[in-house]
Motif scaffolding. Structure first.
Motif, PDB file in Angstrom:
ATOM      1  N   TRP A   1      -6.049  -0.729  -4.596  1.00 50.21           N
ATOM      2  CA  TRP A   1      -7.114  -1.733  -4.511  1.00 50.21           C
ATOM      3  C   TRP A   1      -6.569  -3.126  -4.803  1.00 50.21           C
ATOM      4  O   TRP A   1      -7.013  -4.108  -4.209  1.00 50.21           O
ATOM      5  CB  TRP A   1      -8.277  -1.380  -5.430  1.00 50.21           C
ATOM      6  CG  TRP A   1      -9.023  -0.166  -4.962  1.00 50.21           C
ATOM      7  CD1 TRP A   1      -9.225   0.992  -5.656  1.00 50.21           C
ATOM      8  CD2 TRP A   1      -9.651   0.040  -3.681  1.00 50.21           C
ATOM      9  NE1 TRP A   1      -9.929   1.892  -4.889  1.00 50.21           N
ATOM     10  CE2 TRP A   1     -10.208   1.329  -3.670  1.00 50.21           C
ATOM     11  CE3 TRP A   1      -9.789  -0.747  -2.540  1.00 50.21           C
ATOM     12  CZ2 TRP A   1     -10.893   1.856  -2.585  1.00 50.21           C
ATOM     13  CZ3 TRP A   1     -10.472  -0.226  -1.443  1.00 50.21           C
ATOM     14  CH2 TRP A   1     -11.013   1.048  -1.476  1.00 50.21           C
TER      15      TRP A   1
ATOM     16  N   LEU B   1       0.826  -1.213   0.000  1.00 50.34           N
ATOM     17  CA  LEU B   1       0.000   0.000   0.000  1.00 50.34           C
ATOM     18  C   LEU B   1       0.859   1.261   0.000  1.00 50.34           C
ATOM     19  O   LEU B   1       0.530   2.240  -0.681  1.00 50.34           O
ATOM     20  CB  LEU B   1      -0.954  -0.004   1.193  1.00 50.34           C
ATOM     21  CG  LEU B   1      -2.116  -0.991   1.098  1.00 50.34           C
ATOM     22  CD1 LEU B   1      -2.833  -1.114   2.435  1.00 50.34           C
ATOM     23  CD2 LEU B   1      -3.082  -0.585  -0.007  1.00 50.34           C
TER      24      LEU B   1
ATOM     25  N   VAL C   1      -8.793  -0.356   6.776  1.00 51.54           N
ATOM     26  CA  VAL C   1      -7.919  -0.349   5.593  1.00 51.54           C
ATOM     27  C   VAL C   1      -8.657   0.250   4.409  1.00 51.54           C
ATOM     28  O   VAL C   1      -8.130   1.132   3.712  1.00 51.54           O
ATOM     29  CB  VAL C   1      -7.400  -1.773   5.273  1.00 51.54           C
ATOM     30  CG1 VAL C   1      -6.666  -1.799   3.940  1.00 51.54           C
ATOM     31  CG2 VAL C   1      -6.499  -2.283   6.390  1.00 51.54           C
ATOM     32  N   THR C   2      -9.903  -0.185   4.197  1.00 51.87           N
ATOM     33  CA  THR C   2     -10.703   0.337   3.093  1.00 51.87           C
ATOM     34  C   THR C   2     -10.911   1.846   3.231  1.00 51.87           C
ATOM     35  O   THR C   2     -10.758   2.595   2.262  1.00 51.87           O
ATOM     36  CB  THR C   2     -12.065  -0.395   3.033  1.00 51.87           C
ATOM     37  OG1 THR C   2     -11.820  -1.782   2.823  1.00 51.87           O
ATOM     38  CG2 THR C   2     -12.937   0.141   1.912  1.00 51.87           C
TER      39      THR C   2
ATOM     40  N   GLN D   1      -5.060  -4.384  -1.611  1.00 51.18           N
ATOM     41  CA  GLN D   1      -6.095  -4.828  -0.675  1.00 51.18           C
ATOM     42  C   GLN D   1      -6.652  -6.181  -1.101  1.00 51.18           C
ATOM     43  O   GLN D   1      -6.800  -7.080  -0.276  1.00 51.18           O
ATOM     44  CB  GLN D   1      -7.215  -3.797  -0.575  1.00 51.18           C
ATOM     45  CG  GLN D   1      -8.233  -4.193   0.494  1.00 51.18           C
ATOM     46  CD  GLN D   1      -9.624  -3.718   0.216  1.00 51.18           C
ATOM     47  OE1 GLN D   1     -10.056  -3.673  -0.932  1.00 51.18           O
ATOM     48  NE2 GLN D   1     -10.341  -3.366   1.263  1.00 51.18           N
TER      49      GLN D   1
ATOM     50  N   GLU E   1     -10.312  -4.729   8.343  1.00 48.41           N
ATOM     51  CA  GLU E   1     -10.597  -4.570   6.914  1.00 48.41           C
ATOM     52  C   GLU E   1     -11.298  -3.248   6.612  1.00 48.41           C
ATOM     53  O   GLU E   1     -10.971  -2.558   5.642  1.00 48.41           O
ATOM     54  CB  GLU E   1     -11.451  -5.740   6.429  1.00 48.41           C
ATOM     55  CG  GLU E   1     -11.778  -5.679   4.960  1.00 48.41           C
ATOM     56  CD  GLU E   1     -12.663  -6.825   4.501  1.00 48.41           C
ATOM     57  OE1 GLU E   1     -13.115  -6.764   3.351  1.00 48.41           O
ATOM     58  OE2 GLU E   1     -12.918  -7.765   5.274  1.00 48.41           O
TER      59      GLU E   1
ATOM     60  N   LEU F   1      -6.562  -9.633   1.128  1.00 48.78           N
ATOM     61  CA  LEU F   1      -7.866  -9.703   1.782  1.00 48.78           C
ATOM     62  C   LEU F   1      -8.132 -11.062   2.433  1.00 48.78           C
ATOM     63  O   LEU F   1      -8.457 -11.143   3.616  1.00 48.78           O
ATOM     64  CB  LEU F   1      -8.966  -9.375   0.762  1.00 48.78           C
ATOM     65  CG  LEU F   1     -10.382  -9.344   1.286  1.00 48.78           C
ATOM     66  CD1 LEU F   1     -10.556  -8.139   2.226  1.00 48.78           C
ATOM     67  CD2 LEU F   1     -11.363  -9.252   0.138  1.00 48.78           C
TER      68      LEU F   1
END
Length: 190
Positions: A177, A139, A156-157, A180, A153, A184
């Motif tokens: 994205w 990231l 993070v989003t 992620q 989660e 995930l």
């Protein structure tokens, strides 16, 4: 022509889509995985080869049903596999037909195997922390510098959304994205 991945979602790149659209697809996939969990499947150890073979059996089933199916390939998350289903027309009837055929083939060949495989991937303890650090590094390379070890989660989003919205650090939304998505399942489960 309509192209769908192995879950029946339209095959599209990440660019040009809103975060809401991407999250809707992501949450749909999570719902699909949760809903397809078979009793006792969480105790079965399924190898990647067995999982890939189940995806291939699903593609073969679709092909035998008359659908044009592409090669089974690894998805961008680096964990799951999929294939492209090509259909003519974008109308509701074509969409319903491919969705129905896929649901039937997946129920016969994929759902239980995939659920067991994915539930076996979630990490814990020091191993999870090490992989979490890899996600943070990924990231940061994409320009999202606010994620810290232990963020759930949702956090993070939210932090990816905020970095994209502010344009800090020349954030690459597609790369963020993808990071992620790649982490995930092992970090947050399926």
């Amino acid at each position: 022509m309509r192209q769908s991945d192995s879950r029946g979602h339209l095959q599209q790149g990440l660019q040009g889509h809103t975060r809401s659209q991407l999250c809707a697809v992501l949450f749909g996939a999570i719902f699909f995985l949760t809903a397809c969990s078979a009793p006792g499947a969480e105790n079965d150890q399924v190898t990647e080869a067995e999982y890939r073979a189940a995806v291939q059996a699903t593609a073969d089933c679709m092909n035998e049903g008359g659908w044009e199916v592409g090669e089974v390939t690894e998805n961008p998350d680096g964990v799951t596999y999929g294939f492209v289903i090509t259909t003519e027309g974008d109308d509701a009837a074509a969409s319903a037909a491919v969705d129905g055929a896929f649901s039937s083939c997946a129920a016969s060949h994929l759902n239980e195997v995939e659920s067991a495989y994915l539930s076996g991937l979630q990490l814990s303890g020091a191993e999870r922390d090490a992989v979490y650090e890899q996600m943070i590094t990924c990231l940061e390379a994409a320009g999202v510098t606010t994620v810290v070890l232990g963020d759930d989660e949702s956090a993070v989003t939210s932090k990816i959304d905020a970095a994209i919205a502010t344009g800090e650090n020349a954030v690459s939304a597609d790369d963020a994205w993808r990071c992620q998505q790649r982490y995930l399942l092992p970090l947050f489960g399926g």
